[in-house]
Write a protein that holds these residues in place. Structure first.
Motif, mmCIF file in Angstrom:
data_model
loop_
_atom_site.group_PDB
_atom_site.id
_atom_site.type_symbol
_atom_site.label_atom_id
_atom_site.label_comp_id
_atom_site.label_asym_id
_atom_site.label_seq_id
_atom_site.Cartn_x
_atom_site.Cartn_y
_atom_site.Cartn_z
ATOM 1 N N TYR A 156 41.467 46.027 32.566
ATOM 2 C CA TYR A 156 40.268 46.709 32.090
ATOM 3 C C TYR A 156 40.646 48.033 31.448
ATOM 4 O O TYR A 156 41.698 48.583 31.712
ATOM 5 C CB TYR A 156 39.321 47.002 33.264
ATOM 6 N N PRO A 186 30.335 54.022 37.729
ATOM 7 C CA PRO A 186 29.588 52.774 37.823
ATOM 8 C C PRO A 186 30.433 51.609 37.306
ATOM 9 O O PRO A 186 31.355 51.816 36.498
ATOM 10 C CB PRO A 186 28.389 53.016 36.905
ATOM 11 N N PRO A 187 30.143 50.400 37.738
ATOM 12 C CA PRO A 187 30.889 49.240 37.240
ATOM 13 C C PRO A 187 30.829 49.081 35.724
ATOM 14 O O PRO A 187 31.714 48.484 35.126
ATOM 15 C CB PRO A 187 30.220 48.054 37.931
ATOM 16 N N THR A 188 29.820 49.656 35.101
ATOM 17 C CA THR A 188 29.680 49.552 33.648
ATOM 18 C C THR A 188 30.646 50.463 32.884
ATOM 19 O O THR A 188 30.686 50.425 31.662
ATOM 20 C CB THR A 188 28.239 49.891 33.229
ATOM 21 N N SER A 225 35.581 48.086 30.522
ATOM 22 C CA SER A 225 35.493 46.966 29.597
ATOM 23 C C SER A 225 36.736 46.111 29.792
ATOM 24 O O SER A 225 37.834 46.639 30.010
ATOM 25 C CB SER A 225 35.370 47.453 28.153
#
Length: 55
Positions: A7, A41-43, A46
């Motif tokens: 990620y 946050p998980p967001t 990418s």
């Protein structure tokens, strides 16, 4: 098991951007940004694919 999932982390507070594996992603979500300590946050991640460039 290998860490095939990679990620890119981009902190929503300080803007720091670093490549991370799944374990580091989980640690950042749990503990916050290593640069500014902001909640992550998980967001903020990418999914990336490994570079496979032939030279």
């Amino acid at each position: 098991m290998t860490s095939g999932s990679e990620y890119t982390f981009a902190c929503p507070e300080c803007g720091e951007s670093i490549p991370v594996n799944t374990a580091m992603r989980d640690a950042l979500v749990e503990n916050g940004c290593v640069v500014c300590s902001a909640s992550v946050p998980p967001t903020a991640f990418s999914e990336t694919t490994p570079d496979r460039q032939s030279v």
